[in-house]
Scaffold this motif. Structure first.
Motif, PDB file in Angstrom:
ATOM      1  N   VAL A 110      13.165 -43.421 -75.634  1.00 41.09           N
ATOM      2  CA  VAL A 110      13.221 -43.678 -77.065  1.00 41.09           C
ATOM      3  C   VAL A 110      14.092 -44.899 -77.345  1.00 41.09           C
ATOM      4  CG1 VAL A 110      12.914 -41.226 -77.580  1.00 41.09           C
ATOM      5  CG2 VAL A 110      15.229 -42.158 -77.411  1.00 41.09           C
ATOM      6  N   SER A 111      14.093 -45.325 -78.592  1.00 43.46           N
ATOM      7  CA  SER A 111      14.966 -46.407 -79.022  1.00 43.46           C
ATOM      8  C   SER A 111      16.412 -45.917 -79.055  1.00 43.46           C
ATOM      9  CB  SER A 111      14.560 -46.894 -80.408  1.00 43.46           C
ATOM     10  OG  SER A 111      14.832 -45.897 -81.378  1.00 43.46           O
ATOM     11  N   PHE A 122      20.550 -40.827 -83.590  1.00 44.97           N
ATOM     12  CA  PHE A 122      20.471 -40.155 -84.889  1.00 44.97           C
ATOM     13  C   PHE A 122      19.401 -39.082 -85.009  1.00 44.97           C
ATOM     14  CE2 PHE A 122      22.084 -44.510 -85.899  1.00 44.97           C
ATOM     15  CZ  PHE A 122      23.347 -44.139 -86.312  1.00 44.97           C
ATOM     16  N   GLU A 123      18.461 -39.005 -84.073  1.00 39.04           N
ATOM     17  CA  GLU A 123      17.341 -38.077 -84.239  1.00 39.04           C
ATOM     18  C   GLU A 123      17.609 -36.767 -83.497  1.00 39.04           C
ATOM     19  OE1 GLU A 123      14.840 -38.567 -86.155  1.00 39.04           O
ATOM     20  OE2 GLU A 123      15.064 -40.693 -86.605  1.00 39.04           O
ATOM     21  N   SER A 145      21.871 -27.676 -81.510  1.00 41.62           N
ATOM     22  CA  SER A 145      20.463 -27.518 -81.881  1.00 41.62           C
ATOM     23  C   SER A 145      19.641 -28.773 -81.598  1.00 41.62           C
ATOM     24  CB  SER A 145      20.353 -27.168 -83.372  1.00 41.62           C
ATOM     25  OG  SER A 145      20.875 -28.219 -84.173  1.00 41.62           O
ATOM     26  N   TRP A 146      20.283 -29.858 -81.142  1.00 42.85           N
ATOM     27  CA  TRP A 146      19.552 -31.101 -80.888  1.00 42.85           C
ATOM     28  C   TRP A 146      18.693 -30.982 -79.626  1.00 42.85           C
ATOM     29  CZ3 TRP A 146      21.614 -36.497 -82.322  1.00 42.85           C
ATOM     30  CH2 TRP A 146      22.207 -36.471 -83.593  1.00 42.85           C
ATOM     31  N   GLU A 147      17.604 -31.718 -79.617  1.00 42.06           N
ATOM     32  CA  GLU A 147      16.807 -31.839 -78.392  1.00 42.06           C
ATOM     33  C   GLU A 147      17.710 -32.427 -77.312  1.00 42.06           C
ATOM     34  OE1 GLU A 147      12.675 -34.014 -76.962  1.00 42.06           O
ATOM     35  OE2 GLU A 147      13.042 -33.575 -79.080  1.00 42.06           O
ATOM     36  N   ARG A 177      22.331 -34.935 -74.152  1.00 41.89           N
ATOM     37  CA  ARG A 177      22.990 -34.821 -75.451  1.00 41.89           C
ATOM     38  C   ARG A 177      23.658 -33.453 -75.646  1.00 41.89           C
ATOM     39  NH1 ARG A 177      19.140 -37.426 -80.006  1.00 41.89           N
ATOM     40  NH2 ARG A 177      17.808 -35.660 -79.450  1.00 41.89           N
ATOM     41  N   HIS A 178      23.553 -32.586 -74.643  1.00 42.99           N
ATOM     42  CA  HIS A 178      24.270 -31.313 -74.665  1.00 42.99           C
ATOM     43  C   HIS A 178      25.511 -31.371 -73.776  1.00 42.99           C
ATOM     44  CE1 HIS A 178      20.867 -28.509 -76.289  1.00 42.99           C
ATOM     45  NE2 HIS A 178      21.119 -29.544 -77.077  1.00 42.99           N
ATOM     46  N   TYR A 179      25.962 -32.591 -73.462  1.00 43.52           N
ATOM     47  CA  TYR A 179      27.248 -32.758 -72.781  1.00 43.52           C
ATOM     48  C   TYR A 179      27.995 -33.864 -73.504  1.00 43.52           C
ATOM     49  CZ  TYR A 179      30.539 -32.088 -68.933  1.00 43.52           C
ATOM     50  OH  TYR A 179      31.638 -31.748 -68.193  1.00 43.52           O
TER      51      TYR A 179
END
Length: 234
Positions: A90-91, A97-98, A130-132, A161-163
């Motif tokens: 992804v960008s 932010f997503e 809760s983020w991907e 993104r979970h660390y």
């Protein structure tokens, strides 16, 4: 989901992009040819747009109708997070932010050995839970130079993104993180000292950067995630 609900989801998504600074009403007006007052009335829920107008806004913002579906629907279009080692590339803005990666936001897919992602340990703040979890970004030469030779031009960085904890993943080895600096994503070693994030480069030719942390804001909010894997192209 009906047309009215999709119309509202587009309005909220545009407001979110305006809030984070990736678009403005004036820029959207230039992109679409609509007047600013026309767009402002839509954004403030004082009028609705025609189907043709919605199509023009979607095209200007590089979105598809499927991007307006709730995350539970979107995830049916992309492989489940980490399944078979498939991760969206992804960008930098999407990584920052997503919370959920829209199908149209995936530039391509990174395929990794089965079981690799599932073996990685988690240390995540409650706000990010809760983020991907996994995304990958390409690191341009201008961003990777401070981490040379660890990060070569156009490397692919797998972000967990979970660390977003500052606790070392392995004893006596610094974590490499993707960090939000303003609206920019950068790769650095990170410490937290005297209410500042200390961003350390790998190359001694580059300076150490400091980011002041607002009172009450945890440093984890600025940490996008740990770099779990670097793929440097030969």
């Amino acid at each position: 989901m009906n047309f009215t609900q999709m119309h509202e989801r587009l309005r909220l998504e545009l407001l979110r992009r305006i809030q984070r600074g990736t678009v403005s009403v004036s820029l959207l007006a230039r992109q679409t040819g609509f007047g600013q007052s026309h767009l402002s009335n839509f954004l403030h829920n004082r009028r609705q747009l025609s189907l043709e107008a919605l199509d023009r806004i979607l095209a200007a913002q590089h979105m598809a109708a499927s991007d307006l579906l709730p995350a539970t629907y979107q995830h049916e279009a992309l492989p489940p997070d980490g399944e078979r080692g498939t991760v969206p590339i992804v960008s930098h803005a999407a990584a920052l932010f997503e919370p959920f990666i829209r199908p149209s936001a995936a530039q391509s897919m990174l395929h990794l050995p089965a079981g690799l992602l599932q073996s990685l340990r988690v240390r995540v703040s409650s706000q990010r839970r809760s983020w991907e979890r996994f995304v990958a970004v390409r690191v341009p030469a201008s961003d990777g130079a401070a981490m040379d030779p660890l990060v070569l031009p156009d490397a692919l960085a797998l972000i967990d993104r979970h660390y977003n904890s500052l606790i070392p993943y392995r004893p006596n080895r610094p974590n490499l993180y993707a960090v939000r600096r303003g609206s920019h994503l950068t790769l650095r070693y990170v410490d937290f000292v005297a209410n500042r994030l200390v961003l350390r480069p790998h190359s001694i030719s580059y300076p150490v950067d400091l980011i002041e942390i607002d009172s009450g804001e945890p440093p984890s909010e600025l940490i996008v995630g740990r770099i779990a894997l670097l793929l440097n192209e030969p």
